[in-house]
Enzyme design. Structure first.
Site, PDB file in Angstrom:
ATOM      1  N   LYS A 278     -14.099 -16.698 -42.707  1.00 39.33           N
ATOM      2  CA  LYS A 278     -14.827 -16.440 -43.774  1.00 39.33           C
ATOM      3  C   LYS A 278     -16.185 -16.441 -44.072  1.00 39.33           C
ATOM      4  O   LYS A 278     -16.883 -15.823 -44.382  1.00 39.33           O
ATOM      5  CB  LYS A 278     -15.428 -18.245 -43.836  1.00 39.33           C
TER       6      LYS A 278
ATOM      7  N   LYS B 214      -7.551 -22.085 -51.175  1.00 35.72           N
ATOM      8  CA  LYS B 214      -7.216 -22.581 -52.514  1.00 35.72           C
ATOM      9  C   LYS B 214      -9.126 -21.663 -53.278  1.00 35.72           C
ATOM     10  O   LYS B 214      -8.712 -21.085 -53.976  1.00 35.72           O
ATOM     11  CB  LYS B 214      -7.800 -23.874 -52.824  1.00 35.72           C
TER      12      LYS B 214
ATOM     13  N   LYS C 218      -2.815 -17.363 -44.138  1.00 35.49           N
ATOM     14  CA  LYS C 218      -2.785 -18.624 -44.724  1.00 35.49           C
ATOM     15  C   LYS C 218      -2.841 -18.739 -46.069  1.00 35.49           C
ATOM     16  O   LYS C 218      -3.261 -17.773 -46.524  1.00 35.49           O
ATOM     17  CB  LYS C 218      -2.969 -20.148 -44.061  1.00 35.49           C
TER      18      LYS C 218
HETATM   19  N1  AQP Z   1      -2.337 -22.846 -46.305  1.00 33.22           N
HETATM   20  C1  AQP Z   1      -1.977 -24.511 -45.921  1.00 33.22           C
HETATM   21  N2  AQP Z   1      -0.639 -24.480 -45.210  1.00 33.22           N
HETATM   22  C2  AQP Z   1      -0.653 -26.319 -44.607  1.00 33.22           C
HETATM   23  N3  AQP Z   1      -2.006 -27.060 -44.817  1.00 33.22           N
HETATM   24  C3  AQP Z   1      -3.624 -26.376 -45.884  1.00 33.22           C
HETATM   25  N4  AQP Z   1      -4.175 -26.896 -45.907  1.00 33.22           N
HETATM   26  C4  AQP Z   1      -4.838 -26.486 -45.914  1.00 33.22           C
HETATM   27  N5  AQP Z   1      -4.517 -25.072 -46.854  1.00 33.22           N
HETATM   28  C5  AQP Z   1      -2.884 -25.282 -45.648  1.00 33.22           C
HETATM   29  C6  AQP Z   1      -4.873 -28.279 -45.135  1.00 33.22           C
HETATM   30  O1  AQP Z   1      -5.562 -29.231 -46.290  1.00 33.22           O
HETATM   31  C7  AQP Z   1      -6.244 -29.658 -45.792  1.00 33.22           C
HETATM   32  C8  AQP Z   1      -7.228 -30.002 -47.124  1.00 33.22           C
HETATM   33  O2  AQP Z   1      -8.026 -28.536 -46.524  1.00 33.22           O
HETATM   34  P1  AQP Z   1      -9.734 -28.123 -47.226  1.00 33.22           P
HETATM   35  O3  AQP Z   1      -9.694 -28.247 -48.256  1.00 33.22           O
HETATM   36  O4  AQP Z   1     -10.000 -29.077 -46.434  1.00 33.22           O
HETATM   37  O5  AQP Z   1      -9.854 -27.069 -46.271  1.00 33.22           O
HETATM   38  P2  AQP Z   1      -9.606 -25.448 -45.713  1.00 33.22           P
HETATM   39  O6  AQP Z   1      -8.186 -25.957 -44.420  1.00 33.22           O
HETATM   40  O7  AQP Z   1      -9.877 -24.641 -45.715  1.00 33.22           O
HETATM   41  O8  AQP Z   1      -8.180 -25.434 -47.563  1.00 33.22           O
HETATM   42  P3  AQP Z   1      -8.390 -23.934 -47.987  1.00 33.22           P
HETATM   43  O9  AQP Z   1      -7.080 -23.843 -49.455  1.00 33.22           O
HETATM   44  O10 AQP Z   1      -7.963 -23.035 -47.290  1.00 33.22           O
HETATM   45  O11 AQP Z   1      -9.417 -23.730 -48.749  1.00 33.22           O
HETATM   46  P4  AQP Z   1     -10.773 -22.936 -48.660  1.00 33.22           P
HETATM   47  O12 AQP Z   1      -9.932 -21.445 -49.617  1.00 33.22           O
HETATM   48  O13 AQP Z   1     -12.011 -23.848 -48.912  1.00 33.22           O
HETATM   49  O14 AQP Z   1     -11.251 -22.580 -47.401  1.00 33.22           O
HETATM   50  C9  AQP Z   1      -6.475 -29.672 -44.292  1.00 33.22           C
HETATM   51  O15 AQP Z   1      -5.814 -30.999 -43.653  1.00 33.22           O
HETATM   52  C10 AQP Z   1      -6.125 -28.569 -44.127  1.00 33.22           C
HETATM   53  O16 AQP Z   1      -5.635 -28.174 -42.810  1.00 33.22           O
END
Ligand code: AQP
Length: 329
Positions: A113, A197, A194
């Site tokens: 990030k 969002k 991966k």
């Molecule tokens: N691609 C993924 N596959 C499986 N699990 C995933 N998680 C996130 N992306 C994937 C799991 O979703 C839960 C919530 O994640 P988060 O919102 O706390 O943060 P993150 O992991 O940073 O998710 P994002 O979607 O990638 O958000 P942004 O874009 O804001 O950084 C966790 O259990 C995570 O492992």
């Protein structure tokens, strides 16, 4: 009852990756554990957020958890907003003062990030300490998570162990609960990464709130490879393996059964099958989502969660406060 705890950042609309790694596990295990499910709005501001959108995303996330099958009426289910419980930030500060800087800057998520921006905030560095506080305040045994957050749960484990060694038994050492299928749903346009969002590529992520047309269009244009063979091989065929994984998560079958169903066919048939499975699951979820929003129950659920989570967190924080020598004896 042992405790399960997880949170999904309201940094945008939730994706099918968030469903696979987080929400579906809560739904599967909610009857077996006392569950703490929160919206980490304080984590979301580690990168810039529009305040209005953040408010909306918080409520939308709660409605989506419930629409996906989280049962707010279970006595052992507690749903709350992180920023409505001040103990998270208080404990996070104490953890920041017990974490070597290098342990934070070597985290994969921090590296990924921080590389996206010219400058980054200190909050992006100390994010894992706040996450450790989120977990350790509640003596959680398991933390359902995708593979991307495993390293952060390990940091929380190390902090708990170090803290207990120095100050006496205060924290339960948590364990990550990683799903066997769907721990890393990949970006549809760049399957080396991966799915997230906060992606800026409009075709990279399928959101739980996408229309049928959007879902089909995104999946039909997913990047695969040129050898035309359907088999599960994450290293050499990440795009095709990702589609098989999504099919497995959304249809409920094993990866082996997914391969057996599609092998010998073309990528077009595989994509259509995946899109059908996702649409079939998400259309009823979206109907339910609208009902939850219209029900006007979310505030009541969050009030209960705030009260309960504050009570539990206050007890743990009091132990920590005394142990580190804060305030008066
Ligand atoms: N691609 C993924 N596959 C499986 N699990 C995933 N998680 C996130 N992306 C994937 C799991 O979703 C839960 C919530 O994640 P988060 O919102 O706390 O943060 P993150 O992991 O940073 O998710 P994002 O979607 O990638 O958000 P942004 O874009 O804001 O950084 C966790 O259990 C995570 O492992």
């Amino acid at each position: 009852m042992d405790r399960l705890l997880t949170g999904l950042q309201p940094s945008g609309a939730l994706t099918i990756g968030n469903y696979a790694g987080g929400i579906s596990q809560i739904v599967n295990y909610q009857k077996d554990y006392e569950t703490f499910l929160f919206v980490p709005d304080m984590h979301a501001i580690t990168v810039p957020q529009d305040p209005e959108a953040l408010h909306r995303n918080i409520i939308n996330a709660i409605a989506m958890y419930i629409a996906c099958g989280v049962d707010p009426d279970l006595e052992n289910m507690h749903i709350y907003i992180q920023s409505e419980n001040l103990y998270h930030a208080n404990l996070s500060w104490i953890f920041e003062c017990h974490t070597p800087h290098g342990d934070l800057t070597r985290m994969h998520q921090f590296k990924a990030k921080s590389a996206l921006h010219e400058t980054f905030t200190e909050g992006l560095v100390t994010y894992p300490d706040l996450m450790a506080a989120d977990i350790l305040l509640y003596d959680a045994k398991y933390v359902p998570t995708g593979i991307d957050q495993k390293q952060h749960v390990e940091l929380a484990r190390n902090l708990a162990i170090r803290f207990n060694n120095r100050y006496g038994e205060i924290f339960r050492v948590p364990e990550p609960m990683i799903p066997t299928i769907g721990a890393k749903i990949r970006d549809l346009q760049n399957p080396e990464q991966k799915m997230s969002k906060s992606t800026t590529n409009p075709k990279a992520s399928v959101f739980l709130s996408d229309t049928e047309k959007q879902i089909r269009k995104k999946i039909m244009s997913a990047v695969t490879d040129s050898d035309g063979v359907i088999k599960f091989d994450e290293e050499n065929k990440p795009g095709v393996s990702n589609l098989l994984t999504i099919y497995s998560v959304f249809s409920g079958c094993s990866i082996e059964d997914a391969v057996a169903k599609f092998e010998g066919g073309g990528y077009g048939d595989l994509k259509k099958g995946v899109a059908d499975a996702v649409v079939e699951k998400l259309m009823p979820v979206q109907e339910e989502y609208n009902k939850v929003i219209e029900s006007g129950r979310i505030n009541e659920i969050l009030d209960e969660g705030r009260e309960f989570s504050n009570k539990i967190a206050a007890e743990k924080y009091e132990q920590v406060r005394k142990a580190v020598g804060f305030g008066r004896i």
